[in-house]
Write an enzyme that holds these catalytic residues in place. Structure first.
Site, PDB file in Angstrom:
ATOM      1  N   PHE A 229      51.854  59.095  17.364  1.00 51.36           N
ATOM      2  CA  PHE A 229      52.298  60.605  16.702  1.00 51.36           C
ATOM      3  C   PHE A 229      53.386  60.156  15.612  1.00 51.36           C
ATOM      4  O   PHE A 229      54.331  59.162  15.752  1.00 51.36           O
ATOM      5  CB  PHE A 229      53.121  61.433  17.599  1.00 51.36           C
ATOM      6  N   GLU A 230      53.295  60.681  14.291  1.00 49.48           N
ATOM      7  CA  GLU A 230      54.165  60.434  13.344  1.00 49.48           C
ATOM      8  C   GLU A 230      54.858  61.792  13.203  1.00 49.48           C
ATOM      9  O   GLU A 230      54.125  62.748  12.751  1.00 49.48           O
ATOM     10  CB  GLU A 230      53.681  60.034  12.049  1.00 49.48           C
TER      11      GLU A 230
END
Length: 965
Positions: free
Chosen positions: A834-835
């Protein structure tokens, strides 16, 4: 507040309307809405920080009037008069145009806006006794130079979307330049011809039955973006997986309205009817263009019978179902000459049900996504838009939804005063919405635009006390703040003694009086109640110390331009800085031993040491929990510069420990979910790299000896792309050469998670394998991973996040990453990266801003949205991986494992079985691999030599016949 009319006139089109366009026919749908006008107010400050030209007020008024005249040439029906119920006489009489003066500052009005007072900002009486002009405008000028534009255009010819098109055209004309001219498309009467007034009569009967006797009250309820995100997550269900902002806010207000009706009547819950105006432009086949003018609206109706308990997701489902019925087939039914009958029947059914005794009615109209905040006439966009308050002895329950500047929704709610009295005290509503907030509080940037009042007025100085001192030089100085970019330069003028001027007095005070009446006090070296004891304590017999001081300070001055900037730390930020994050996490664990445990794992090699803290969440833990429960492993802070990720880890642990709460999560449902989980959280994987960042190197992502921990895993390790940057992506001397990755590998192999999430920042994205390829895996689990990410994107990421494989989405391939190892080697069924945040506009040299939010509002939004996203994973993850999809099916077919991976797994199994610490793993893994490879190579060579010698011996023997001679 008083509004004085300065002038009234008709603004005519700049060019006459051709004769063949003089008679404008209204459509069938133009008869639906009986309300004469849909009033709209746009508020603009005098000072704008968008870089627009600083036009004075008279010039702005001239621009508005001239551009309106030019725009009316294209929107010619707006310059005519209503001829009868079926047509408009486009006689170029012009739009009614009023200029007025308001005797207060815009900031004063914004502090507590009264919707009853805004009636004065409109050019006609509301509700009007008679409608003559099609279009009416009033430009209200405040004392500060701010402007409020009141617009009343006949609802017979425009709906909200068409009004937006007109505003875009008018504002674009005012700005001038090379922007494309917007031309309206008057097609409504050809698509929905009106040959009689039967639909109008039916609409009048229907709406008339929905009006009730009683005093109506209008209040504003504002939902910010995080509250809407929380409601969307709470409302998500199998029927409506991704409710829209409008659907969930409408349903939530409907639910609160039904509760208010039940409370003040003291009876059981009554049946309730909700109607929502639906834009037909996107429902038609083919779809109409956005410049289509007219009323392309119809009413969707949803019912809720007298259920004892109403859930939000049920109401969202009813609203979605009602709106979905207004489709292309329905539009075809009401088009053409035969359209009256089905249209009349629909209105009749709504009126009959809504007018029954014991039935509550609530109507909705949405202005969301119409772009009213984009109406820039050349001096910036509006800082607020509003409607007006209803008045009179008849009222209809109506809610208008409008966007805020910060992705929220503002609800203008008109109800009977009894319903409103209960509604405005509803604790569930006030948990998610603010009641009548100032526009200054909705968007803090509005305070910066309204320069004539200070943003913060908590600290006061007693001027009379200062003026009572002796030897004061007081200068009266009238000024006002200039544009904020020159704030520091302006402040120099507020002091009585300038830098280049010798001090004439011991103490100097300058009072600065602003045009708005505010005061700013500049003080040089003021001394209050002095005690003259310094010379007795530190006597000066000569000047050598002073000379030395001058030399020292002079050496510190440098040539160059000096710039001053202000950085503000609020108390919570200072508290966070004063305590180490890991220490706060350990303290949290200590306070909740029934839920949380922490373990710090240390290792090192070749003189380099590292440690990782692992926090485990598990309720009522038992010996078998690691295998009987659903297992989730989360890693944060793998790159040192991504500080926001570790803050998210702390927030998630705080929610798990129940020290913080998510407003969108039902407590009982959450408890049932968490009982089935065991969650391991690594809050700061790269502690040594984080220390380097905290010491000032804000761009450092690697560990303490310069290795990128997300390139040090074994899957496709060491491969370098053409754009390989050794500073950013140093993979180390070999797979798992770094103590940090060794610890994480051991943790993953022993814990054997069902879900892995590696959390980073730098952009907004939801990635699944693979990072080293531009494709995603095949199979059912891959589809389920993508399905889960799509839900997260819709509900929590506001559809902004990129979804797909890391290698195929980012634009470059990454080799030796943790997520690929988890999926291919550990066989984790769902492995994600996840960013969570990224500022794409930040300079590449400003790493802190690029990877971390720099304002408190964004900081809190990121933590709220993404912590909510993880709790959605906790809820949906086990459902996605049911009994038919165990970890053994992670890849469909078992893959070949390298000798290195087998060795790692074998030794880890031995350690796990016997419970002994094998230090050889920590200090000599690379050597073990080397010796093992040499052993295999030697064995192969010896076997080859042995086989060769046997073959040679056989070939040298004489051949003897098996037959007797």
């Amino acid at each position: 507040m008083e509004v004085q009319i300065i002038s009234k006139q008709n603004v005519r089109p700049s060019s006459p309307t051709p004769p063949h366009l003089r008679n404008f026919k209204l459509s069938l749908l133009d008869q639906l809405i009986p309300v004469p006008y849909a009033p709209l107010l746009l508020y603009y400050p005098m000072n704008d920080n968008s870089g627009a030209s600083n036009l004075d007020v008279p010039k702005r008024l001239g621009v508005l009037q001239k551009s309106l005249s030019e725009t009316l040439t294209r929107f010619y029906p707006l310059a005519g008069k209503i001829k009868d119920e079926l047509s408009i006489d486009c006689n170029d009489e012009g739009a009614f145009y009023v200029e007025a003066q308001v005797n207060c500052h815009l900031s004063e009005f914004f502090r507590q806006p009264d919707l009853l007072l805004v009636h004065q900002f409109f050019p006609c009486e509301l509700p009007p006794k008679a409608v003559t002009h099609v279009a009416n405008f009033q430009v209200n000028v405040f004392e500060c130079g701010g402007i409020a534009i009141g617009i009343c255009i006949s609802h017979r010819i425009l709906d909200g979307a068409a009004l937006s098109t007109f505003l875009k055209a008018w504002s674009a004309t005012a700005r001038g330049g090379k922007e494309a001219i917007i031309y309206p498309e008057f097609v409504s009467s050809s698509l929905f011809p009106a040959n009689d007034l039967r639909l109008r009569d039916s609409a009048v009967v229907m709406f008339g039955s929905l009006f009730k006797k009683g005093k109506g009250v209008t209040k504003r309820f504002v939902f910010d973006a995080s509250s809407i995100s929380s409601l969307r997550a709470q409302a998500a269900s199998l029927g409506v997986e991704c409710p829209t902002r409008v659907e969930v806010v409408s349903s939530f207000l409907w639910k609160c309205f039904m509760a208010a009706s039940e409370e003040w009547r003291g009876s059981q819950r009554r049946p309730s009817l909700l109607t929502h105006l639906v834009n037909l432009r996107r429902k038609m086949e083919p779809k109409l263009g956005e410049n289509s003018m007219g009323n392309f609206l119809w009413l969707a109706a949803a019912k809720c019978m007298n259920k004892s308990r109403v859930e939000l997701n049920d109401l969202v489902g009813e609203v979605r179902k009602a709106i979905s019925k207004i489709d292309s087939d329905f539009v075809e039914q009401i088009k053409g000459d035969e359209g009256n009958s089905p249209a009349e029947q629909t209105l009749k059914e709504i009126g009959e049900f809504g007018s029954k005794d014991g039935v509550d009615y609530l109507g909705f109209s949405s202005w969301c996504r119409f772009g009213f905040y984009d109406a820039d006439f050349g001096w910036g966009k509006p800082v607020w838009i509003s409607s007006f308050a209803a008045s009179g002895s008849l009222t209809m329950n109506l809610i208008i939804l409008a966007d805020t500047r910060c992705d929220g929704i503002e609800a203008f709610v008109t109800l009977d005063e009894k319903d409103m009295t209960v509604l405005e005290g509803n604790p569930e509503l006030l948990k998610f919405a603010s009641l009548n907030p100032s526009p200054l509080d909705i968007d803090k940037s509005v305070q910066l635009l309204l320069r004539h009042k200070p943003v913060c007025d908590k600290n006061y100085i007693n001027l009379e006390f200062l003026l009572g001192l002796q030897h004061l030089k007081v200068v009266n100085y009238v000024s006002s703040f200039a544009h904020h970019s020159t704030y520091q330069e302006q402040c120099v003028n507020f002091f009585p003694v300038k830098e280049s001027t010798a001090a004439a007095y011991v103490t100097s005070v300058q009072e600065n009086v602003f045009e708005c009446g505010g005061n700013g006090i500049g003080i040089n070296e003021a001394t209050v109640c002095p005690e003259f004891i310094a010379s007795s304590l530190f006597p000066a017999n000569d000047t050598w110390r002073g000379d030395s001081s001058i030399v020292m300070w002079s050496s510190m001055y440098k040539k160059g331009k000096c710039i001053t900037r202000r950085f503000v730390f609020d108390p919570s930020a200072i508290a966070d800085l004063s305590a180490d994050l890991l220490e706060q996490i350990k303290a949290l664990v200590h306070r909740h031993p029934d839920k949380l445990t922490a373990e710090t794992i240390k290792t090192g090699n070749k003189g380099y040491k590292a440690e990782i803290t692992v926090v485990t969440y598990c309720r009522s833990r038992k010996e078998t929990d690691d295998r009987s429960k659903f297992r989730i492993l989360l890693s944060f802070g793998q790159h040192g510069r991504e500080l926001i990720t570790t803050e998210l880890a702390f927030r998630i642990l705080s929610v798990l420990s129940e020290e913080q709460f998510l407003p969108d999560v039902d407590a009982s449902s959450l408890n049932n979910t968490l009982d089935k989980l065991i969650v391991k959280v690594v809050p700061m994987e790269n502690l040594n790299g984080r220390k380097i960042v905290e010491e000032g190197d804000l761009c450092e992502r690697r560990n303490g000896r310069g290795v990128d921990l997300n390139r040090n895993w074994s899957v496709d390790w060491g491969k370098k792309e053409k754009d390989y940057d050794p500073y950013e992506e140093n993979p180390g001397t070999g797979p798992f050469s770094e103590p940090e990755t060794q610890i994480m590998r051991k943790l993953a192999l022993t814990f054997d998670p069902h879900i892995w999430v590696n959390v980073h920042s730098g952009m907004e994205a939801l990635f699944m394998p693979y990072d080293h390829r531009n494709t995603t895996p095949d199979g059912v689990l891959s589809e389920r991973m993508r399905s889960l990410l799509s839900k997260l994107n819709n509900v929590h990421c506001h559809k902004h996040c990129m979804i797909g494989s890391g290698g195929g989405s980012v634009g470059y391939l990454a080799h030796g990453t943790a997520t690929d190892f988890m999926y291919d080697i550990v066989k984790v069924p769902m492995a994600f990266t996840f960013e969570i945040y990224g500022d794409t506009a930040a300079s590449s040299k400003d790493c802190f801003k690029m990877f971390n939010p720099v304002d408190l509002t964004t900081f809190n939004r990121v933590l709220h949205d993404w912590s909510s996203a993880f709790f959605t994973i906790f809820k949906l993850g086990p459902l996605q991986l049911d009994g038919n999809h165990s970890k053994a099916m992670a890849s469909g077919v078992d893959k070949f494992v390298s000798i290195d991976e087998y060795l790692d797994g074998y030794l880890m199994e031995r350690r796990n079985r016997y419970g002994k610490k094998m230090e050889v793993l920590d200090v000599g893994m690379q050597e073990i691999r080397t010796y093992f490879r040499l052993f295999l190579l030697s064995s192969v060579l010896l076997l080859f030599m042995f086989c060769s010698r046997i073959a040679k011996g056989k070939s040298s023997r004489p051949i003897v016949s098996a037959l007797s001679i």
